[in-house]
Design a protein around this motif. Structure first.
Motif, PDB file in Angstrom:
ATOM      1  N   ALA A 496       0.827  -1.210   0.000  1.00  0.00           N
ATOM      2  CA  ALA A 496       0.000   0.000   0.000  1.00  0.00           C
ATOM      3  C   ALA A 496       0.861   1.259   0.000  1.00  0.00           C
ATOM      4  O   ALA A 496       1.829   1.366   0.756  1.00  0.00           O
ATOM      5  CB  ALA A 496      -0.929  -0.002   1.207  1.00  0.00           C
ATOM      6  N   THR A 497       0.504   2.189  -0.846  1.00  0.00           N
ATOM      7  CA  THR A 497       1.096   3.524  -0.867  1.00  0.00           C
ATOM      8  C   THR A 497      -0.027   4.541  -1.003  1.00  0.00           C
ATOM      9  O   THR A 497      -1.163   4.192  -1.383  1.00  0.00           O
ATOM     10  CB  THR A 497       2.072   3.711  -2.046  1.00  0.00           C
ATOM     11  OG1 THR A 497       1.329   3.616  -3.276  1.00  0.00           O
ATOM     12  CG2 THR A 497       3.171   2.667  -2.018  1.00  0.00           C
ATOM     13  N   GLN A 498       0.262   5.799  -0.725  1.00  0.00           N
ATOM     14  CA  GLN A 498      -0.757   6.827  -0.874  1.00  0.00           C
ATOM     15  C   GLN A 498      -1.224   6.925  -2.328  1.00  0.00           C
ATOM     16  O   GLN A 498      -2.411   7.115  -2.600  1.00  0.00           O
ATOM     17  CB  GLN A 498      -0.204   8.182  -0.425  1.00  0.00           C
ATOM     18  CG  GLN A 498       0.035   8.282   1.075  1.00  0.00           C
ATOM     19  CD  GLN A 498       0.287   9.695   1.540  1.00  0.00           C
ATOM     20  OE1 GLN A 498      -0.531  10.582   1.315  1.00  0.00           O
ATOM     21  NE2 GLN A 498       1.408   9.923   2.199  1.00  0.00           N
ATOM     22  N   GLU A 499      -0.282   6.779  -3.255  1.00  0.00           N
ATOM     23  CA  GLU A 499      -0.628   6.877  -4.671  1.00  0.00           C
ATOM     24  C   GLU A 499      -1.564   5.748  -5.092  1.00  0.00           C
ATOM     25  O   GLU A 499      -2.553   5.967  -5.798  1.00  0.00           O
ATOM     26  CB  GLU A 499       0.641   6.864  -5.536  1.00  0.00           C
ATOM     27  CG  GLU A 499       1.510   8.100  -5.394  1.00  0.00           C
ATOM     28  CD  GLU A 499       2.325   8.116  -4.100  1.00  0.00           C
ATOM     29  OE1 GLU A 499       2.417   7.055  -3.421  1.00  0.00           O
ATOM     30  OE2 GLU A 499       2.865   9.181  -3.758  1.00  0.00           O
ATOM     31  N   LYS A 500      -1.253   4.514  -4.663  1.00  0.00           N
ATOM     32  CA  LYS A 500      -2.103   3.381  -5.021  1.00  0.00           C
ATOM     33  C   LYS A 500      -3.490   3.526  -4.405  1.00  0.00           C
ATOM     34  O   LYS A 500      -4.505   3.232  -5.058  1.00  0.00           O
ATOM     35  CB  LYS A 500      -1.448   2.075  -4.563  1.00  0.00           C
ATOM     36  CG  LYS A 500      -0.247   1.640  -5.379  1.00  0.00           C
ATOM     37  CD  LYS A 500       0.308   0.310  -4.872  1.00  0.00           C
ATOM     38  CE  LYS A 500       1.505  -0.155  -5.695  1.00  0.00           C
ATOM     39  NZ  LYS A 500       2.063  -1.437  -5.178  1.00  0.00           N
ATOM     40  N   LEU A 501      -3.531   3.949  -3.150  1.00  0.00           N
ATOM     41  CA  LEU A 501      -4.826   4.099  -2.497  1.00  0.00           C
ATOM     42  C   LEU A 501      -5.653   5.196  -3.159  1.00  0.00           C
ATOM     43  O   LEU A 501      -6.857   5.030  -3.377  1.00  0.00           O
ATOM     44  CB  LEU A 501      -4.635   4.412  -1.010  1.00  0.00           C
ATOM     45  CG  LEU A 501      -4.199   3.239  -0.130  1.00  0.00           C
ATOM     46  CD1 LEU A 501      -3.918   3.699   1.284  1.00  0.00           C
ATOM     47  CD2 LEU A 501      -5.260   2.141  -0.114  1.00  0.00           C
ATOM     48  N   MET A 502      -5.008   6.313  -3.479  1.00  0.00           N
ATOM     49  CA  MET A 502      -5.746   7.400  -4.120  1.00  0.00           C
ATOM     50  C   MET A 502      -6.304   6.954  -5.463  1.00  0.00           C
ATOM     51  O   MET A 502      -7.427   7.319  -5.844  1.00  0.00           O
ATOM     52  CB  MET A 502      -4.851   8.616  -4.299  1.00  0.00           C
ATOM     53  CG  MET A 502      -5.582   9.845  -4.820  1.00  0.00           C
ATOM     54  SD  MET A 502      -6.950  10.396  -3.742  1.00  0.00           S
ATOM     55  CE  MET A 502      -6.032  10.969  -2.311  1.00  0.00           C
ATOM     56  N   SER A 503      -5.545   6.148  -6.184  1.00  0.00           N
ATOM     57  CA  SER A 503      -6.035   5.630  -7.461  1.00  0.00           C
ATOM     58  C   SER A 503      -7.279   4.768  -7.263  1.00  0.00           C
ATOM     59  O   SER A 503      -8.260   4.888  -8.004  1.00  0.00           O
ATOM     60  CB  SER A 503      -4.933   4.814  -8.144  1.00  0.00           C
ATOM     61  OG  SER A 503      -5.394   4.254  -9.355  1.00  0.00           O
ATOM     62  N   LEU A 504      -7.259   3.929  -6.236  1.00  0.00           N
ATOM     63  CA  LEU A 504      -8.413   3.062  -5.960  1.00  0.00           C
ATOM     64  C   LEU A 504      -9.598   3.859  -5.419  1.00  0.00           C
ATOM     65  O   LEU A 504     -10.751   3.527  -5.681  1.00  0.00           O
ATOM     66  CB  LEU A 504      -8.020   1.985  -4.946  1.00  0.00           C
ATOM     67  CG  LEU A 504      -7.027   0.925  -5.425  1.00  0.00           C
ATOM     68  CD1 LEU A 504      -6.537   0.081  -4.252  1.00  0.00           C
ATOM     69  CD2 LEU A 504      -7.662   0.030  -6.490  1.00  0.00           C
ATOM     70  N   MET A 505      -9.316   4.920  -4.670  1.00  0.00           N
ATOM     71  CA  MET A 505     -10.370   5.724  -4.052  1.00  0.00           C
ATOM     72  C   MET A 505     -11.111   6.604  -5.057  1.00  0.00           C
ATOM     73  O   MET A 505     -12.139   7.198  -4.708  1.00  0.00           O
ATOM     74  CB  MET A 505      -9.769   6.600  -2.949  1.00  0.00           C
ATOM     75  CG  MET A 505      -9.334   5.836  -1.717  1.00  0.00           C
ATOM     76  SD  MET A 505      -8.059   6.702  -0.738  1.00  0.00           S
ATOM     77  CE  MET A 505      -8.808   8.306  -0.485  1.00  0.00           C
ATOM     78  N   THR A 506     -10.592   6.708  -6.252  1.00  0.00           N
ATOM     79  CA  THR A 506     -11.218   7.574  -7.258  1.00  0.00           C
ATOM     80  C   THR A 506     -11.796   6.777  -8.429  1.00  0.00           C
ATOM     81  O   THR A 506     -12.160   7.357  -9.454  1.00  0.00           O
ATOM     82  CB  THR A 506     -10.197   8.596  -7.785  1.00  0.00           C
ATOM     83  OG1 THR A 506      -9.018   7.915  -8.234  1.00  0.00           O
ATOM     84  CG2 THR A 506      -9.810   9.583  -6.698  1.00  0.00           C
TER      85      THR A 506
END
Length: 517
Positions: A496-506
């Motif tokens: 998990a990274t912030q970038e991966k999570l942000m991609s999934l969250m959008t």
């Protein structure tokens, strides 16, 4: 030559038995963003209430000079007439009134003797656009989440003739994306000549946005930092706030994960008042013993609605799906059902849903499991109640001289510890923690993180909902992402990274019909 719009000199403020502000000095330059940092209970909010007239002239010692003139504000109205507007940490909106009605409450737009609702709604829409909130101005405020309500508070402040805007924890209820939008708005206001004072526990945003930072500790001014200087770092601010360095923001932890304890399958929830509006659709997750599972999502994704609806149908209607505890299907149709099945839920809004603010510590701690201290089926065993509360006061380091202290008088971090104590007393197997560190300082956050880690080490299944991605990444063993009411991904901590999570969250669903956004 420096041009100070505000000077607060030798401010002293006492409450019965407590000296909250001992000798505070604050100087704010015109057109700057000035941050105030300190632990919960340091006196930050009290200082701003002195400035804005909540605590009127005569109730404190010291002098306030604003815009070159000595001031003696008798109340909020006086400070607003001078050009000072404060947005308090506690929301001050009327839930049954519309967004537009709240924005212009007390300052109604009239045409003759009548309110001009068309003009009011038009101007409200403009203000909402300014803060990046896309809601209908006729929507009742009570139907919106706490994060959106915070943006409405800011929009309301901007409808007034502001010279100095004070924001007390303005991004505490916002996720990273919405926080960045707000910080961009503050920069725009600064460019327009509006001076801002911001109180925040998010040190990253302080370093990012502030021109100057004043640190207060135990009711005294420690120092004011020029944030353009090389020593204006988060670690320097922390040292000033707590008097020591925090070597790591998250306590060391070695997970010992066992068998599955909790599972939710195909969860679906409808909006409580808007027919046909789906808030959560087909959501499934599981948590194992000793595991901390995070839930990430943007504002409006349905994180809180998902967890509240699972916990005794506390949100929404027509909730459906299955809940399993240790492999057995259970009912969580009521809050009592959830508690009886050893599930606990710590709300994101501790002051509204988590605590009785006018009651004392001991009463709050025992309130969710009162049957454990009732004698003869009718009477509360007062001695046992005190004994239980004192144990939690010691174990969780609740900073209060007595468990008879009124909870509303505690700092945010200590209030959060009381909420945690209340639910720990129910002896749960599953703890759902919704924004467990919202609005508390870095020192108190570390203590809360230690408590969460200890719960996992004791074999509990822990779910953490947080708007702060670094917090989720620092705490969680796995993270689920939620977008538009749907689970869009699941990542182990190692990936998990912030970038991966942000991609999934959008990720937008292919069919958004009926989904709340």
């Amino acid at each position: 030559m420096a041009d100070a719009i505000l000077e607060m000199r030798n401010i002293i403020k006492n409450f019965p038995g407590v000296k909250v502000l001992k000798d505070v000095n604050l100087s704010v330059e015109r057109g700057e963003i000035h941050a105030i940092c300190g632990e919960n209970g340091a006196g930050k909010s009290t200082l701003m209430k002195v400035l804005s007239g909540v605590y009127p002239h005569g109730s404190f010692d010291g002098q306030i000079v604003f815009d070159g003139q000595p001031q003696s504000f008798g109340g909020i109205k006086d400070s607003e007439e001078a050009g000072i507007v404060i947005i308090h940490q506690e929301l001050a909106l009327v839930p049954y009134l519309s967004v537009a009605e709240n924005l212009f409450l007390g300052n109604e737009i009239t045409h003759g003797a009548l309110i001009d609702w068309n003009e009011a709604n038009k101007r409200a829409a403009e203000q909402l656009e300014r803060v990046g909130l896309h809601e209908n101005p006729t929507t009742p405020v009570g139907q919106l989440g706490v994060g959106k309500q915070q943006l409405i508070e800011i929009a309301k402040a901007l409808t007034k003739d502001v010279k100095l805007l004070i924001l007390d924890e303005p991004t505490a209820a916002l996720n990273d994306t919405d926080s960045e939008h707000l910080l961009g708005l503050l920069r725009e206001l600064r460019d327009q000549g509006i001076t801002c004072i911001i109180i925040s526990h998010k040190l990253g945003e302080i370093v990012d946005i502030a021109d100057s930072t004043t640190i207060i500790r135990d009711g005294e001014t420690i120092e004011t930092l020029d944030m353009t200087g090389p020593d204006a770092t988060q670690d320097r601010i922390i040292r000033g706030m707590v008097g020591r360095s925090l070597e790591s923001r998250f306590p060391p932890r070695t997970p010992d994960i066992g068998d599955e304890i909790f599972r939710i399958e195909d969860w679906r929830v409808m909006h409580p008042t808007q027919a046909g509006r789906v808030v959560v659709e087909g959501a499934s997750l599981n948590v194992r013993a000793g595991e901390i599972v995070g839930i990430a999502g943007l504002m409006g994704a349905g994180r809180t609605e998902f967890m509240m609806s699972v916990f005794g149908r506390s949100y929404g209607r027509d909730a459906s799906g299955k809940v399993f505890l240790k492999g057995e299907e259970i009912s969580t149709r009521t809050v009592k059902d959830a508690i009886d099945n050893r599930i606990a839920y710590v709300s994101e809004d501790r002051k509204h849903f988590g605590l009785n603010l006018i009651s004392d510590i001991k009463t709050n701690i025992t309130s969710a499991a009162l049957g454990k201290i009732v004698s003869g089926g009718m009477f509360v065993n007062n001695n046992e109640e005190i004994k239980v509360a004192e144990q939690y006061r010691t174990d969780l380091n609740i900073k209060s001289p007595t468990v008879a202290q009124i909870v509303g008088n505690l700092s945010g971090g200590n209030q959060q510890k009381v909420v945690l104590s209340k639910w720990l007393y129910t002896d749960p197997d599953v703890l759902i923690l919704d924004e467990p560190t919202r609005g508390i300082d870095v020192g108190a956050k570390y203590e809360i993180y230690e408590i969460i880690g200890a719960l996992a080490a004791a074999g509990k299944a822990v779910i953490v909902v947080s708007s702060e991605l670094p917090e989720l990444l620092g705490l969680s063993d796995r993270v689920y992402s939620l977008a538009y009411g749907r689970i869009t991904g699941e990542l182990p901590a190692a990936e998990a990274t912030q970038e991966k999570l942000m991609s999934l969250m959008t990720i937008e669903p292919t069919n958004t019909k009926g989904i709340a956004v």
